[in-house]
Scaffold this active site. Structure first.
Site, PDB file in Angstrom:
ATOM      1  N   HIS A 238       5.517 -11.705  53.422  1.00  0.00           N
ATOM      2  CA  HIS A 238       5.710 -11.855  51.983  1.00  0.00           C
ATOM      3  C   HIS A 238       6.297 -10.598  51.366  1.00  0.00           C
ATOM      4  O   HIS A 238       7.134 -10.678  50.452  1.00  0.00           O
ATOM      5  CB  HIS A 238       4.408 -12.220  51.263  1.00  0.00           C
ATOM      6  CG  HIS A 238       4.672 -12.708  49.872  1.00  0.00           C
ATOM      7  ND1 HIS A 238       5.048 -14.002  49.592  1.00  0.00           N
ATOM      8  CD2 HIS A 238       4.690 -12.068  48.680  1.00  0.00           C
ATOM      9  CE1 HIS A 238       5.270 -14.144  48.300  1.00  0.00           C
ATOM     10  NE2 HIS A 238       5.053 -12.982  47.718  1.00  0.00           N
ATOM     11  N   TYR A 242      10.108  -9.111  48.768  1.00  0.00           N
ATOM     12  CA  TYR A 242      10.363  -8.066  47.774  1.00  0.00           C
ATOM     13  C   TYR A 242      11.337  -7.021  48.293  1.00  0.00           C
ATOM     14  O   TYR A 242      12.069  -6.403  47.515  1.00  0.00           O
ATOM     15  CB  TYR A 242       9.036  -7.457  47.317  1.00  0.00           C
ATOM     16  CG  TYR A 242       8.204  -8.494  46.628  1.00  0.00           C
ATOM     17  CD1 TYR A 242       8.516  -8.912  45.334  1.00  0.00           C
ATOM     18  CD2 TYR A 242       7.160  -9.141  47.287  1.00  0.00           C
ATOM     19  CE1 TYR A 242       7.796  -9.913  44.706  1.00  0.00           C
ATOM     20  CE2 TYR A 242       6.437 -10.144  46.672  1.00  0.00           C
ATOM     21  CZ  TYR A 242       6.762 -10.531  45.383  1.00  0.00           C
ATOM     22  OH  TYR A 242       6.056 -11.538  44.774  1.00  0.00           O
ATOM     23  N   HIS A 389      12.505 -23.663  47.852  1.00  0.00           N
ATOM     24  CA  HIS A 389      12.097 -22.465  47.097  1.00  0.00           C
ATOM     25  C   HIS A 389      12.814 -21.230  47.619  1.00  0.00           C
ATOM     26  O   HIS A 389      13.362 -20.443  46.830  1.00  0.00           O
ATOM     27  CB  HIS A 389      10.579 -22.297  47.227  1.00  0.00           C
ATOM     28  CG  HIS A 389      10.101 -20.942  46.822  1.00  0.00           C
ATOM     29  ND1 HIS A 389      10.077 -20.521  45.510  1.00  0.00           N
ATOM     30  CD2 HIS A 389       9.626 -19.896  47.568  1.00  0.00           C
ATOM     31  CE1 HIS A 389       9.610 -19.280  45.448  1.00  0.00           C
ATOM     32  NE2 HIS A 389       9.331 -18.877  46.678  1.00  0.00           N
ATOM     33  N   PHE A 390      12.845 -21.035  48.942  1.00  0.00           N
ATOM     34  CA  PHE A 390      13.529 -19.875  49.511  1.00  0.00           C
ATOM     35  C   PHE A 390      15.017 -19.870  49.178  1.00  0.00           C
ATOM     36  O   PHE A 390      15.629 -18.821  49.003  1.00  0.00           O
ATOM     37  CB  PHE A 390      13.347 -19.831  51.030  1.00  0.00           C
ATOM     38  CG  PHE A 390      11.999 -19.341  51.466  1.00  0.00           C
ATOM     39  CD1 PHE A 390      11.385 -18.272  50.835  1.00  0.00           C
ATOM     40  CD2 PHE A 390      11.336 -19.935  52.526  1.00  0.00           C
ATOM     41  CE1 PHE A 390      10.144 -17.809  51.232  1.00  0.00           C
ATOM     42  CE2 PHE A 390      10.090 -19.483  52.940  1.00  0.00           C
ATOM     43  CZ  PHE A 390       9.495 -18.415  52.291  1.00  0.00           C
ATOM     44  N   HIS A 391      15.599 -21.075  49.090  1.00  0.00           N
ATOM     45  CA  HIS A 391      17.027 -21.135  48.795  1.00  0.00           C
ATOM     46  C   HIS A 391      17.335 -20.831  47.329  1.00  0.00           C
ATOM     47  O   HIS A 391      18.478 -20.505  46.999  1.00  0.00           O
ATOM     48  CB  HIS A 391      17.601 -22.498  49.210  1.00  0.00           C
ATOM     49  CG  HIS A 391      17.863 -22.593  50.684  1.00  0.00           C
ATOM     50  ND1 HIS A 391      16.882 -22.882  51.591  1.00  0.00           N
ATOM     51  CD2 HIS A 391      18.997 -22.401  51.403  1.00  0.00           C
ATOM     52  CE1 HIS A 391      17.388 -22.878  52.817  1.00  0.00           C
ATOM     53  NE2 HIS A 391      18.674 -22.582  52.730  1.00  0.00           N
ATOM     54  N   ARG A 454       9.376 -29.649  56.750  1.00  0.00           N
ATOM     55  CA  ARG A 454      10.375 -28.631  57.081  1.00  0.00           C
ATOM     56  C   ARG A 454      10.269 -28.319  58.570  1.00  0.00           C
ATOM     57  O   ARG A 454       9.362 -28.790  59.255  1.00  0.00           O
ATOM     58  CB  ARG A 454      10.178 -27.369  56.240  1.00  0.00           C
ATOM     59  CG  ARG A 454       8.836 -26.664  56.416  1.00  0.00           C
ATOM     60  CD  ARG A 454       8.830 -25.365  55.637  1.00  0.00           C
ATOM     61  NE  ARG A 454       7.492 -24.782  55.569  1.00  0.00           N
ATOM     62  CZ  ARG A 454       7.270 -23.470  55.529  1.00  0.00           C
ATOM     63  NH1 ARG A 454       8.272 -22.631  55.585  1.00  0.00           N
ATOM     64  NH2 ARG A 454       6.027 -23.009  55.433  1.00  0.00           N
ATOM     65  N   ARG A 455      11.219 -27.549  59.054  1.00  0.00           N
ATOM     66  CA  ARG A 455      11.283 -27.159  60.471  1.00  0.00           C
ATOM     67  C   ARG A 455      11.462 -28.366  61.396  1.00  0.00           C
ATOM     68  O   ARG A 455      11.158 -28.279  62.577  1.00  0.00           O
ATOM     69  CB  ARG A 455      10.031 -26.387  60.896  1.00  0.00           C
ATOM     70  CG  ARG A 455       9.695 -25.150  60.081  1.00  0.00           C
ATOM     71  CD  ARG A 455       8.584 -24.370  60.784  1.00  0.00           C
ATOM     72  NE  ARG A 455       8.164 -23.207  60.041  1.00  0.00           N
ATOM     73  CZ  ARG A 455       7.049 -23.141  59.312  1.00  0.00           C
ATOM     74  NH1 ARG A 455       6.258 -24.192  59.224  1.00  0.00           N
ATOM     75  NH2 ARG A 455       6.720 -22.041  58.679  1.00  0.00           N
TER      76      ARG A 455
END
Length: 564
Positions: A238, A242, A389-391, A454-455
Site C-alpha cells: 500500500h 504513495y 480502482h487502480f486504473h 479479477r485475476r
C-alpha cells in the site's frame, strides 16, 4: 571601470541563474536513461494490457506460445513496478539537480550504479516472465512460485532505486550544508521524503523475497508461511501507492502553478502534507487482508483507522491546488465562484494532462474509501472493481501526470523544444486516455459490483448465472482498452520525436515561487529525524503484535518456514 565591473557582475549573475534553471547535461543523461526505460515499459505493458481485455471479452484467443497469466504478469510488473520506479527515479534526479544544484561526479556515479543494477534486474525478471517461468502476477503471492532469478531481478530493481535515491539524498544534504538556516528547495525536499518512504516500505518486500521466496524457489526450504509473506508484501504494497502518487503531487504542487503563471499557495502546507504521507503510508497494509484468517480483527480495524488518516494530506493537497487555481484566476480578472476555471491554460499539455489526472483522482479516492472500509470491502474484495480502482489512481491520476511531465522534461534534458504540433498531439493523447479509461474503468467497477472476479481469464467464471452480463461489461472493457492502446501508440511516437527528432532549443523546467505573504516554513517541518522517529514508532505499533502472532501461530515453525 564601474560600468565594466557591473557588467561582469550582471553576466555572472545571469550565468548562475541559467545554471539553476537548467538541469546539468550530465545529470540529464542519467535522468533520461531512467525515463526512456520507463516508456519502453509503457509500450510493452500497454500491449499486454490490450491482450488481457481482448481475452476477457471472450472474442479473442492468445497464440499458443502465450498464456493469460503470463500476459497479466507482464502488464502488472511493467506498469505497476517498472514504469513507476524508473520514471520516478529519472524525474527526481532531474528535480534535485534543478533545485539543489548539479550532482558531483561521485554522486552521479552512484546514480548510474543504481540505474545499471535496476536495469540488469529488470532484464533478468523479464526473461523469466517471457519464458513462462514467472507467471505469478504483479503481487507474486505464494503458493504461486517463480524461478528464483525473477525474485532476484525484482530485488535488484529495488536495490538500484535505493542507490540512485542515495545519490539524490547526498546532493540534498550538500545543499543544506551550503545554505544553513535556509528553507530547503521544495522539489528536492519532496524527492527525499519520497525516497525515505520508498526505502522503509521496500524493506518488507525485500525481507519476503530474500528470506522466504528465493530460498523456497531454489529448493533450500520446503515451504513458506503464506500469511507472513502476504503481510510482508502488503506492508510494502500500500505504501507503494504513495510512492507512485507523491511524484505526481510534486508536479501538482510545484510545476503546475508555474505553468499557469501563478504561485505556490503555501510551502509549509506542502511540506506538512508530505511529512504526513511519510508517517501514515506504511502502517496501513492490513486493510488489504480483511478476508485473511490469522490476523486479529482488532489490528485490521486499527490499520483501517490509520488508512483513513491518509485522507487528510490528500485533502490538503486538493485545497492547495484549487486555491492556487483560484488565486491565478482572480489575478486574470475572473469573477464569480468558478470564473477562474475559464482562465486556466487548457491548450497547454503541461497543464491539461495533470489536470485530467487530478479530476480522475476524485472518483479514484472515493473507490479507495470503499476498499478500505471494513464492511464495504467484503462486497468488492477480489473482484474486478479493485482493478478499476487502480486504473483510476495509478493508471490515470499518476500516469497522465507522468506523461504530461515527460513531454516537457525530455526536451528540457536533451536541448529540444516541445513544438506546437507535439503539444497538440500530447493533448490528443491525454483526451484519448481519459475517454478510454473512463469506458474501461467504469465497466470494471460495475462488473465488480456484480461479482466479476479479477485475476481471471474466464468471463464465465464458475458458470455463474451472471456470466452473460459480465461478458457485456468485459466487451466494454475491451473497447476502452483499445482506445487506451491507441493513446499509447501516440505517446510512444511523441516520446521518440521529443527525444530524438524535435527541433533543437531550450524548454523550460517550470518551478514556481511561493506566493508573497506565505508563512515561513517552521523548523520542525525540516527536521527529518523527528518525523523519522514518529514514522518508526507508528510502524512498530501497527505491525509488531500482528507479525508476532503470525509467527507464533505458524504451522511451519517459529521462523516462518520449515527447512528440509
Amino acid at each position: 571601470m564601474t560600468t565594466t565591473k557591473e557588467t561582469v557582475q550582471s553576466t555572472a549573475t545571469s550565468s548562475l541563474k541559467k545554471q539553476l534553471e537548467f538541469v546539468d547535461k550530465k545529470d540529464g543523461k542519467l535522468a533520461l536513461a531512467y525515463i526512456y526505460v520507463a516508456f519502453i515499459a509503457v509500450f510493452l505493458g500497454g500491449t499486454a494490457g490490450l491482450l488481457q481485455v481482448l481475452v476477457r471479452s471472450g472474442k479473442f484467443e492468445l497464440p499458443s506460445f502465450l498464456n493469460y497469466y503470463q500476459v497479466l504478469t507482464v502488464h502488472g510488473v511493467l506498469l505497476g513496478l517498472v514504469l513507476t520506479t524508473f520514471f520516478i527515479m529519472g524525474f527526481q534526479t532531474a528535480a534535485v539537480s534543478r533545485t539543489s544544484g548539479t550532482f558531483t561526479n561521485k554522486q552521479r556515479t552512484i546514480g548510474w550504479v543504481g540505474f545499471w543494477l535496476a536495469t540488469i534486474g529488470l532484464v533478468a525478471a523479464a526473461a523469466m516472465v517471457l519464458t513462462n517461468q514467472a507467471s505469478v502476477l504483479y503481487t507474486f503471492y505464494a503458493p504461486l512460485k517463480a524461478h528464483w532469478v525473477f525474485y532476484l531481478g525484482l530485488a535488484l530493481v529495488v536495490v538500484g532505486s535505493w542507490i540512485t535515491g542515495l545519490a539524490q539524498a547526498m546532493r540534498f544534504v550538500q545543499w543544506r550544508k551550503e545554505h544553513k538556516g535556509q528553507s530547503t528547495p521544495l522539489l528536492s525536499f519532496m524527492a527525499v521524503v519520497n525516497n525515505l518512504l520508498w526505502f522503509i516500505a521496500t524493506l518488507g518486500v525485500a525481507i519476503e523475497v530474500l528470506f522466504q521466496l528465493i530460498p523456497w524457489s531454489m529448493g533450500l526450504v520446503e515451504r513458506v508461511d503464506v500469511l507472513l509473506s502476504r503481510t510482508l508484501f502488503w506492508y510494502f504494497g500500500h505504501a507503494l501507492v504513495y510512492f507512485w502518487l507523491l511524484p505526481a503531487y510534486m508536479v501538482w504542487y510545484v510545476v503546475i502553478p508555474k505553468v499557469i503563471g501563478g504561485k505556490i499557495f503555501s510551502e509549509s502546507l506542502a511540506k506538512l502534507a508530505f511529512m504526513l504521507f511519510l508517517i501514515l503510508s506504511v502502517p496501513v497494509g492490513l486493510h488489504h487482508q480483511f478476508t485473511e484468517p490469522g490476523i486479529d480483527p482488532l489490528w485490521k480495524f486499527i490499520q483501517t483507522v490509520l488508512t483513513f488518516f491518509v485522507v487528510v494530506p490528500s485533502l490538503m493537497t486538493a485545497f492547495s491546488m484549487f486555491a492556487t487555481f483560484e488565486m491565478r484566476g482572480r489575478e486574470l480578472g475572473a469573477k464569480g465562484v468558478f470564473g477562474w476555471f475559464k482562465k486556466l491554460p487548457w491548450s497547454d499539455s503541461r497543464f491539461l494532462l495533470p489536470f485530467i489526472g487530478m479530476v480522475a483522482f476524485i472518483p479514484g479516492g472515493a473507490g479507495g474509501i470503499v476498499n478500505a472500509s471494513y464492511q464495504m470491502n467484503e462486497l468488492v474484495h477480489n473482484t474486478i472493481w479493485v482493478t478499476g480502482h487502480f486504473h483510476l489512481t495509478v493508471a490515470t491520476a499518476v500516469a497522465l501526470t507522468f506523461f504530461g511531465t515527460a513531454f516537457w522534461l525530455i526536451p528540457h534534458l536533451n536541448g529540444r523544444k516541445l513544438t506546437k504540433r507535439a503539444n497538440s498531439m500530447a493533448n490528443c493523447a491525454g483526451i484519448l486516455w481519459a475517454i478510454g479509461m473512463t469506458i474501461m474503468s467504469s465497466a470494471m467497477h460495475i462488473a465488480g459490483l456484480l461479482g466479476a472476479p479479477r485475476r481471471s481469464a474466464y468471463s464465465e467464471y464458475g458458470g455463474s448465472e451472471q456470466a452473460a452480463e459480465w461478458i457485456s461489461y468485459q466487451i466494454t472493457q475491451a473497447i476502452g482498452g483499445s482506445i487506451l492502446f491507441i493513446a499509447i501508440l501516440v505517446i510512444t511516437g511523441l516520446i521518440i520525436y521529443l527525444g530524438f527528432f524535435a527541433p533543437k532549443g531550450e524548454e523550460e523546467f517550470p518551478v514556481a515561487e511561493v506566493a508573497p505573504g506565505a508563512e515561513k516554513v517552521p523548523a520542525a517541518l525540516e527536521n527529518f529525524k523527528l518525523w523519522g522517529i514518529i514514522m518508526i514508532a507508528v510502524i512498530i505499533f501497527a505491525y509488531t503484535i500482528p507479525i508476532i502472532d503470525i509467527i507464533q501461530n505458524s504451522p511451519l515453525g517459529s521462523i516462518g518456514y520449515k527447512l528440509w
